[in-house]
Enzyme design. Structure first.
Site, PDB file in Angstrom:
ATOM      1  N   HIS A  13       0.822  -1.223   0.000  1.00 23.86           N
ATOM      2  CA  HIS A  13       0.000   0.000   0.000  1.00 23.86           C
ATOM      3  C   HIS A  13       0.853   1.269   0.000  1.00 23.86           C
ATOM      4  CE1 HIS A  13      -3.608  -2.297   0.484  1.00 23.86           C
ATOM      5  NE2 HIS A  13      -3.292  -2.729   1.691  1.00 23.86           N
ATOM      6  N   ASP A  69      -2.650 -10.587  -2.431  1.00 19.13           N
ATOM      7  CA  ASP A  69      -3.171 -10.075  -1.164  1.00 19.13           C
ATOM      8  C   ASP A  69      -4.622  -9.657  -1.393  1.00 19.13           C
ATOM      9  OD1 ASP A  69      -1.975  -8.591   1.601  1.00 19.13           O
ATOM     10  OD2 ASP A  69      -3.744  -7.642   0.737  1.00 19.13           O
ATOM     11  N   HIS A 114      -6.298  -7.195  -0.498  1.00 25.28           N
ATOM     12  CA  HIS A 114      -6.513  -5.764  -0.681  1.00 25.28           C
ATOM     13  C   HIS A 114      -5.771  -5.274  -1.921  1.00 25.28           C
ATOM     14  CE1 HIS A 114      -6.861  -6.576   3.705  1.00 25.28           C
ATOM     15  NE2 HIS A 114      -7.987  -5.904   3.521  1.00 25.28           N
ATOM     16  N   ASP A 174      -4.317 -12.932   3.410  1.00 22.06           N
ATOM     17  CA  ASP A 174      -5.514 -12.410   4.059  1.00 22.06           C
ATOM     18  C   ASP A 174      -6.793 -12.665   3.279  1.00 22.06           C
ATOM     19  OD1 ASP A 174      -4.474 -10.677   2.195  1.00 22.06           O
ATOM     20  OD2 ASP A 174      -4.514  -8.914   3.464  1.00 22.06           O
TER      21      ASP A 174
END
Length: 370
Positions: free
Chosen positions: A143, A179, A181, A271
């Site tokens: 991120h 991931d 996200h 995740d």
């Protein structure tokens, strides 16, 4: 490929980062009698390390020492002003930097430089020996943009390694981010680059503020020289093992093959698993094993086995370890994989993912990327 082992790079100082208490991006609520630990805890990667050392594949793993990154290496991706901001923030811990909710605490700078340097050490190994390596690091990175923190990420470890590879002979690098996200920091960092293909498969969360203005939608295809080199795959909640398998076979693999990379780098978060507190895509060990298998297959086919896995999210303290173990089994081509102790196949509950959503994403992206 030089051998059938997985090189795992580790540095103990990645455990020094303490994100404090609170729920994800938010501080602990004064309404709660018991404040929960932040989910980006050192325990999650301690358990990954534990299962890799104790499981049946342990003889197929080479444990190697990581190192601290030099500031000049971090500056290959991040701006000098942003690095200064991180260093200054640690002088008054805890500090939530850039308004992102990302905490800088005592020990965070050491952990961030250790994570970045360990990932560089891993990619250097991959390039030198034409093999697969895994950087078992935290805090996560995908991120973090060139100029700011986001989503519990301080330095973008993966992106720093990509820049290092480009400066050391690689002409084209493919990034596959599974991931759960959106890998917004990696996307924005290479959005105008034609030498880096960025692919992110994720929950459809959209933009979440000034530190994450990217939507993660299909229409973000890159700009300038980078047009057509960013593929976002927003997936419905509950996509599951078979849904992800179809994504890898029908969307990711053909695009990576067309690109023809010298190196494949994976943002290797777990995740998306069924027991994660911060994901809803219901993957089990079978799904993660297949992800590792396809990544290794692409690396063997396209770039002499050069594959870097970089740890990202994964917040279920126990099951995250099992899922990363399954990824490693897939990369190694393990003949007798571990039986999943917990999960079930949830994909059957979402048939529209298999028969409608995935083909539509591919068609829309190819039209926009022209």
């Amino acid at each position: 490929m030089s051998d059938n082992k997985l090189a795992v790079y580790w540095h103990p100082d990645v455990l020094k980062h303490d994100p404090g208490q609170g729920c994800y991006e938010y501080e602990a609520s004064p309404l709660m009698e018991v404040a929960e630990p932040h989910p980006e805890t050192p325990d999650r990667i301690i358990n990954i390390r534990s299962i890799l050392k104790r499981g049946d594949i342990r003889k197929s793993i080479d444990w190697l020492d990581g190192r601290y990154a030099k500031r000049s290496e971090v500056e290959r991706f991040h701006t000098a002003a942003y690095i200064d901001e991180v260093l200054e923030a640690e002088k008054q811990p805890p500090t939530r930097i850039d308004g992102s909710g990302t905490v800088i605490n005592a020990g965070s700078v050491d952990a961030a430089f250790a994570a970045a340097g360990t990932t560089i050490a891993a990619v250097n190994d991959v390039l030198a020996k034409n093999r697969a390596a895994y950087a078992l690091v935290r805090p996560p990175g995908h991120h973090a943009a060139r100029t700011m923190a986001d989503g519990n990420c301080i330095f973008n470890n993966l992106a720093i390694a990509v820049e290092s590879a480009l400066q050391n002979g690689c002409e084209r690098v493919a990034v596959i981010d599974w991931d759960v996200h959106h890998g917004n920091g990696t996307q924005s960092g290479f959005y105008e680059h034609g030498d880096v293909l960025t692919i992110s498969m994720h929950m459809p969360l959209g933009a979440w503020g000034p530190n994450h203005p990217e939507s993660g939608e299909i229409d973000e295809v890159g700009e300038g020289d980078g047009k057509g080199f960013n593929l976002n795959i927003p997936l419905p909640y509950g996509t599951g093992d078979r849904g992800y398998s179809r994504v890898m076979d029908e969307l990711v693999s053909p695009v990576v093959r067309e690109f023809g990379p010298d190196l494949i780098v994976v943002a290797c978060g777990q995740d998306g698993n069924q027991f994660d507190t911060n994901g809803r895509n219901l993957l089990g060990m079978v799904g993660f094993r297949n992800l590792g298998c396809v990544a290794r297959k692409l690396a063997s086919e396209l770039c002499d086995g050069r594959l870097l896995l970089c740890q990202e999210g994964g917040y279920a303290i126990t099951y995250t370890g099992f899922c990363m173990y399954a990824v490693a089994e897939g990369v190694l081509g393990t003949a007798n994989p571990m039986v999943d102790p917990l999960a079930y196949d949830a994909t059957i509950e979402r048939p529209e993912v298999l028969f409608s959503v995935i083909p539509t994403i591919g068609e829309q992206w190819r039209t926009l990327a022209k």
